[in-house]
Write a protein that holds these residues in place. Sequence first.
Motif, PDB file in Angstrom:
ATOM      1  N   LEU A  38       0.816  -1.135   0.203  1.00 25.07           N
ATOM      2  CA  LEU A  38       0.000  -0.065   0.029  1.00 25.07           C
ATOM      3  C   LEU A  38       0.800   1.322   0.022  1.00 25.07           C
ATOM      4  N   PRO A  39       0.553   2.248  -0.921  1.00 26.10           N
ATOM      5  CA  PRO A  39       1.256   3.523  -0.492  1.00 26.10           C
ATOM      6  C   PRO A  39       0.918   4.021   0.466  1.00 26.10           C
ATOM      7  N   SER A  40       1.875   4.893   1.169  1.00 25.66           N
ATOM      8  CA  SER A  40       1.742   5.324   2.374  1.00 25.66           C
ATOM      9  C   SER A  40       2.058   6.780   2.496  1.00 25.66           C
ATOM     10  N   LEU A  41       1.114   7.771   2.780  1.00 25.59           N
ATOM     11  CA  LEU A  41       1.328   9.113   2.851  1.00 25.59           C
ATOM     12  C   LEU A  41       1.808   9.611   4.190  1.00 25.59           C
ATOM     13  N   SER A  42       2.728   8.804   4.713  1.00 20.53           N
ATOM     14  CA  SER A  42       3.458   9.473   5.853  1.00 20.53           C
ATOM     15  C   SER A  42       4.928   9.525   5.518  1.00 20.53           C
ATOM     16  N   CYS A  43       5.662  10.294   6.417  1.00 15.07           N
ATOM     17  CA  CYS A  43       6.976  10.541   6.113  1.00 15.07           C
ATOM     18  C   CYS A  43       7.887   9.211   6.680  1.00 15.07           C
ATOM     19  N   PRO A  44       8.478   8.587   5.644  1.00 15.77           N
ATOM     20  CA  PRO A  44       9.434   7.184   6.195  1.00 15.77           C
ATOM     21  C   PRO A  44      10.472   7.619   7.084  1.00 15.77           C
ATOM     22  N   LEU A  45      10.940   9.007   7.403  1.00 19.84           N
ATOM     23  CA  LEU A  45      11.871   9.180   8.202  1.00 19.84           C
ATOM     24  C   LEU A  45      11.404   9.532   9.709  1.00 19.84           C
ATOM     25  N   CYS A  46      10.301  10.431   9.843  1.00 21.49           N
ATOM     26  CA  CYS A  46      10.000  10.870  11.195  1.00 21.49           C
ATOM     27  C   CYS A  46       8.542  10.273  11.459  1.00 21.49           C
ATOM     28  N   GLY A  47       7.864   9.668  10.397  1.00 22.01           N
ATOM     29  CA  GLY A  47       6.592   8.941  10.788  1.00 22.01           C
ATOM     30  C   GLY A  47       5.340  10.006  10.628  1.00 22.01           C
ATOM     31  N   SER A  48       5.749  11.549  10.482  1.00 23.36           N
ATOM     32  CA  SER A  48       4.681  12.338  10.207  1.00 23.36           C
ATOM     33  C   SER A  48       3.683  12.124   9.239  1.00 23.36           C
ATOM     34  N   GLY A  49       2.346  12.518   9.577  1.00 21.05           N
ATOM     35  CA  GLY A  49       1.325  12.048   8.450  1.00 21.05           C
ATOM     36  C   GLY A  49       1.099  13.504   7.701  1.00 21.05           C
ATOM     37  N   LYS A  50       1.678  14.542   7.839  1.00 23.94           N
ATOM     38  CA  LYS A  50       1.524  15.815   7.461  1.00 23.94           C
ATOM     39  C   LYS A  50       2.226  16.014   6.102  1.00 23.94           C
ATOM     40  N   VAL A  51       2.572  15.009   5.410  1.00 27.23           N
ATOM     41  CA  VAL A  51       3.510  15.066   4.029  1.00 27.23           C
ATOM     42  C   VAL A  51       2.744  15.762   3.056  1.00 27.23           C
ATOM     43  N   LYS A  52       3.434  16.233   2.159  1.00 28.45           N
ATOM     44  CA  LYS A  52       2.636  16.879   0.934  1.00 28.45           C
ATOM     45  C   LYS A  52       3.138  16.151  -0.250  1.00 28.45           C
ATOM     46  N   VAL A  53       2.234  15.954  -1.128  1.00 22.41           N
ATOM     47  CA  VAL A  53       2.754  15.384  -2.394  1.00 22.41           C
ATOM     48  C   VAL A  53       3.200  16.352  -3.411  1.00 22.41           C
ATOM     49  N   GLU A  54       4.491  16.496  -3.652  1.00 20.93           N
ATOM     50  CA  GLU A  54       5.069  17.222  -4.469  1.00 20.93           C
ATOM     51  C   GLU A  54       5.080  16.951  -5.988  1.00 20.93           C
ATOM     52  N   LYS A  55       5.119  15.714  -6.497  1.00 20.93           N
ATOM     53  CA  LYS A  55       5.288  15.071  -7.770  1.00 20.93           C
ATOM     54  C   LYS A  55       4.352  13.935  -7.866  1.00 20.93           C
ATOM     55  N   GLY A  56       3.848  13.867  -9.192  1.00 17.11           N
ATOM     56  CA  GLY A  56       3.261  12.348  -9.189  1.00 17.11           C
ATOM     57  C   GLY A  56       2.023  12.498  -9.738  1.00 17.11           C
ATOM     58  N   ARG A  57       1.141  13.866  -9.904  1.00 18.05           N
ATOM     59  CA  ARG A  57      -0.395  13.712 -10.050  1.00 18.05           C
ATOM     60  C   ARG A  57      -0.392  14.168 -11.322  1.00 18.05           C
ATOM     61  N   GLY A  58       0.588  14.694 -12.108  1.00 19.90           N
ATOM     62  CA  GLY A  58       0.283  15.398 -13.327  1.00 19.90           C
ATOM     63  C   GLY A  58       0.352  14.378 -14.509  1.00 19.90           C
ATOM     64  N   CYS A  59      -0.143  14.974 -15.872  1.00 20.57           N
ATOM     65  CA  CYS A  59       0.122  14.224 -16.842  1.00 20.57           C
ATOM     66  C   CYS A  59       0.673  15.426 -18.099  1.00 20.57           C
ATOM     67  N   THR A  60       1.939  15.261 -18.373  1.00 23.86           N
ATOM     68  CA  THR A  60       2.621  16.158 -19.092  1.00 23.86           C
ATOM     69  C   THR A  60       3.110  15.798 -20.678  1.00 23.86           C
ATOM     70  N   VAL A  61       2.674  16.622 -21.540  1.00 27.31           N
ATOM     71  CA  VAL A  61       3.499  16.347 -22.779  1.00 27.31           C
ATOM     72  C   VAL A  61       4.717  17.187 -22.751  1.00 27.31           C
ATOM     73  N   ASN A  62       5.759  16.347 -22.628  1.00 30.32           N
ATOM     74  CA  ASN A  62       7.289  16.966 -22.382  1.00 30.32           C
ATOM     75  C   ASN A  62       7.846  17.507 -23.910  1.00 30.32           C
ATOM     76  N   ARG A  63       7.763  16.626 -25.018  1.00 32.05           N
ATOM     77  CA  ARG A  63       8.291  16.962 -25.938  1.00 32.05           C
ATOM     78  C   ARG A  63       7.560  16.456 -27.269  1.00 32.05           C
ATOM     79  N   ILE A  64       7.812  17.296 -28.263  1.00 32.49           N
ATOM     80  CA  ILE A  64       7.171  16.770 -29.667  1.00 32.49           C
ATOM     81  C   ILE A  64       8.309  16.992 -30.756  1.00 32.49           C
ATOM     82  N   LYS A  65       8.356  15.693 -31.614  1.00 35.59           N
ATOM     83  CA  LYS A  65       9.467  15.839 -32.636  1.00 35.59           C
ATOM     84  C   LYS A  65       8.598  15.873 -33.779  1.00 35.59           C
ATOM     85  N   MET A  66       8.924  17.099 -34.639  1.00 33.30           N
ATOM     86  CA  MET A  66       8.145  17.309 -35.765  1.00 33.30           C
ATOM     87  C   MET A  66       8.981  17.546 -36.979  1.00 33.30           C
ATOM     88  N   VAL A  67       8.575  17.351 -38.286  1.00 34.91           N
ATOM     89  CA  VAL A  67       9.239  17.694 -39.379  1.00 34.91           C
ATOM     90  C   VAL A  67       8.685  19.072 -39.911  1.00 34.91           C
TER      91      VAL A  67
END
Lengths: 222, 125
Positions: free
Chosen positions: B94-123
Amino acid sequence: MKVVEPDEGEILDIELDEDLLRRNRELAEKNRKLLDQYNIRAIDVMGSIGSGKTSLIMQLATRLSGRHKIAVIAGDLTTTIDAERISSAGANVIEVNTGRECHLDANLVRKAISELNLEGTDLLFIENVGNLICPADFPLGSHYRVVVISVTEGPYMVVKHPFIFIDADAVAINKIDLSQAMGVKVEQLEQQLLVIKPELKVAMTNFRTGEGIDELIEALRL
Amino acid sequence: MHELATSEAIADVVLEEATKREAKKVLGVQIEIGGLSFLNPEQVKFWLEIKFEETIAHGAKLDIKLTKPEISCPECDYKGTLEMKDDPVYHLVLPSLSCPLCGSGKVKVEKGRGCTVNRIKMVCP
């Protein structure tokens, strides 16, 4: 079909970094600002099909109508069944039919909010489409997110859909009167929820009798 | 099912950009899907290939990456990946939204929610 064979010099490699979910997040932030401007607290009610989302809103509307001016945005694929049920509990309801879409998004909610009497509202429930997957990707601008699950969905509901709970503030484990018949241990569901998010407020509920509603009202600071 | 809607949005972004630059052909698209989003890369690829049929992006190479989520902890300043906890009852993690170091549950999600078009290669002409 004609195939164009490019020369090396003609190929453009463009960096774009266009986040597609960002547009929804930005609209959600606008919704939130508008709601804050009118001092309206909004609660997004998510959960699986038949878990009790509408029943929860009806229970809360009945209990809180004395001290809050309540409005409900009811998302549904095509019918008005839920909207009619909630109307009968005395709340002002706006129906949003999503058609083929499996979730509400911030744009649909923005349109629904524009139909609301904002001055005559201080508490808004947004009933999402019954689904434990897609709604999690689309914040709507609400202040709290509640997920309703029920024991009739079996013992694996939480471990199978862990990510929806990451964005939730409170979870109702509903239909607890049926837990024995279903062979589901509600304490185990609660433990799994708290592994996923220790800050979650979890309430054991039976929306048919109103059990656990007070706990939820407290958890949501209503 | 929101892979279809998301793929439509990706196709719009790619084709709009290609039209703007008067491209003759789109050769490749690089997409990043956050590990905390509910998008299935395989399904996004499937729908996108259909959306690109009969467009200048037909046959474009689709490079879709699923990225690991990142969290930060306001209490001990941890920054890094999300902890996955074993559930011995179901043999599942199970993913756990708690800090692996100090156990705090007040962590914030910084990355991982998006869906991004990063690059397009075109002629381009």
